[in-house]
Design a protein around this motif. Sequence first.
Motif, PDB file in Angstrom:
ATOM      1  N   LEU A   1     -50.429  -2.515  27.450  1.00  0.00           N
ATOM      2  CA  LEU A   1     -50.751  -3.794  28.062  1.00  0.00           C
ATOM      3  C   LEU A   1     -52.170  -3.821  28.615  1.00  0.00           C
ATOM      4  O   LEU A   1     -52.896  -4.788  28.439  1.00  0.00           O
ATOM      5  N   ARG A   2     -52.569  -2.766  29.334  1.00  0.00           N
ATOM      6  CA  ARG A   2     -53.933  -2.675  29.849  1.00  0.00           C
ATOM      7  C   ARG A   2     -54.177  -1.313  30.475  1.00  0.00           C
ATOM      8  O   ARG A   2     -53.257  -0.610  30.846  1.00  0.00           O
ATOM      9  N   ASP A   3     -55.483  -0.996  30.593  1.00  0.00           N
ATOM     10  CA  ASP A   3     -55.886   0.240  31.256  1.00  0.00           C
ATOM     11  C   ASP A   3     -56.431  -0.163  32.624  1.00  0.00           C
ATOM     12  O   ASP A   3     -57.365  -0.955  32.714  1.00  0.00           O
ATOM     13  N   PHE A   4     -55.831   0.349  33.672  1.00  0.00           N
ATOM     14  CA  PHE A   4     -56.240   0.024  35.031  1.00  0.00           C
ATOM     15  C   PHE A   4     -57.524   0.736  35.437  1.00  0.00           C
ATOM     16  O   PHE A   4     -58.088   0.431  36.477  1.00  0.00           O
ATOM     17  N   VAL A   5     -57.962   1.705  34.642  1.00  0.00           N
ATOM     18  CA  VAL A   5     -59.177   2.464  34.966  1.00  0.00           C
ATOM     19  C   VAL A   5     -60.141   2.308  33.792  1.00  0.00           C
ATOM     20  O   VAL A   5     -60.006   2.978  32.770  1.00  0.00           O
ATOM     21  N   SER A   6     -61.113   1.393  33.931  1.00  0.00           N
ATOM     22  CA  SER A   6     -62.057   1.129  32.839  1.00  0.00           C
ATOM     23  C   SER A   6     -63.136   2.211  32.749  1.00  0.00           C
ATOM     24  O   SER A   6     -63.718   2.417  31.690  1.00  0.00           O
ATOM     25  N   GLN A   7     -63.416   2.877  33.856  1.00  0.00           N
ATOM     26  CA  GLN A   7     -64.326   4.017  33.879  1.00  0.00           C
ATOM     27  C   GLN A   7     -63.754   5.046  34.849  1.00  0.00           C
ATOM     28  O   GLN A   7     -62.983   4.693  35.742  1.00  0.00           O
ATOM     29  N   PRO A   8     -64.071   6.328  34.659  1.00  0.00           N
ATOM     30  CA  PRO A   8     -63.475   7.358  35.527  1.00  0.00           C
ATOM     31  C   PRO A   8     -63.637   7.053  37.013  1.00  0.00           C
ATOM     32  O   PRO A   8     -64.699   6.611  37.458  1.00  0.00           O
ATOM     33  N   GLN A   9     -62.549   7.249  37.750  1.00  0.00           N
ATOM     34  CA  GLN A   9     -62.526   7.021  39.204  1.00  0.00           C
ATOM     35  C   GLN A   9     -62.377   8.369  39.905  1.00  0.00           C
ATOM     36  O   GLN A   9     -61.421   9.103  39.620  1.00  0.00           O
ATOM     37  N   THR A  10     -63.296   8.684  40.809  1.00  0.00           N
ATOM     38  CA  THR A  10     -63.221   9.928  41.564  1.00  0.00           C
ATOM     39  C   THR A  10     -62.327   9.727  42.780  1.00  0.00           C
ATOM     40  O   THR A  10     -62.482   8.742  43.509  1.00  0.00           O
TER      41      THR A  10
END
Length: 168
Positions: free
Chosen positions: A96-105
Amino acid sequence: MTRPPSSPLRRRFALGTAIALLLGGSLAQAQEAPALSRGQTLYLPVYSHLWHGNRDKQGRPEIVYLSALVSIRNTDPTRPLRVTQARYYDTAGKSLRDFVSQPQTVPPLGTLELFIERREAEGGSGANFLIRWQADAAINPPLVEAVHTDLYGNRAISFNTQARQISE
């Protein structure tokens, strides 16, 4: 000396006491710390709704919709981790979707929170997340849970699910 005959109530009490002691003994034992890791893929079950009640004339049960708070907790007291993916899938396994579009520290002992609204019914009762994380060095793996709730009027539903590591 003769023992009085055992009554069914006394036998049930003794069996219940024995089970409680067995369970209590196993609960009192310390859990082993999970192995340190540099990254994992985790599967987290999420319920955007639950079936309940009786079936209607068309054979469908009632549905209660739930919100879900996904909590990715860094349990390492000294080192950060990076969440590289938190992909949400529906009951049929469709992404459905990715909640993390770029890596989150996520800093040491910090938490990354993701939220599924109650009105979002697309995921269904078999929705899930695949969560991938990495670290530069071996660290304590994160604790990943989803807390599901519906607080409506005088009714309250709340429960949680925990992620488990999978191989890809």
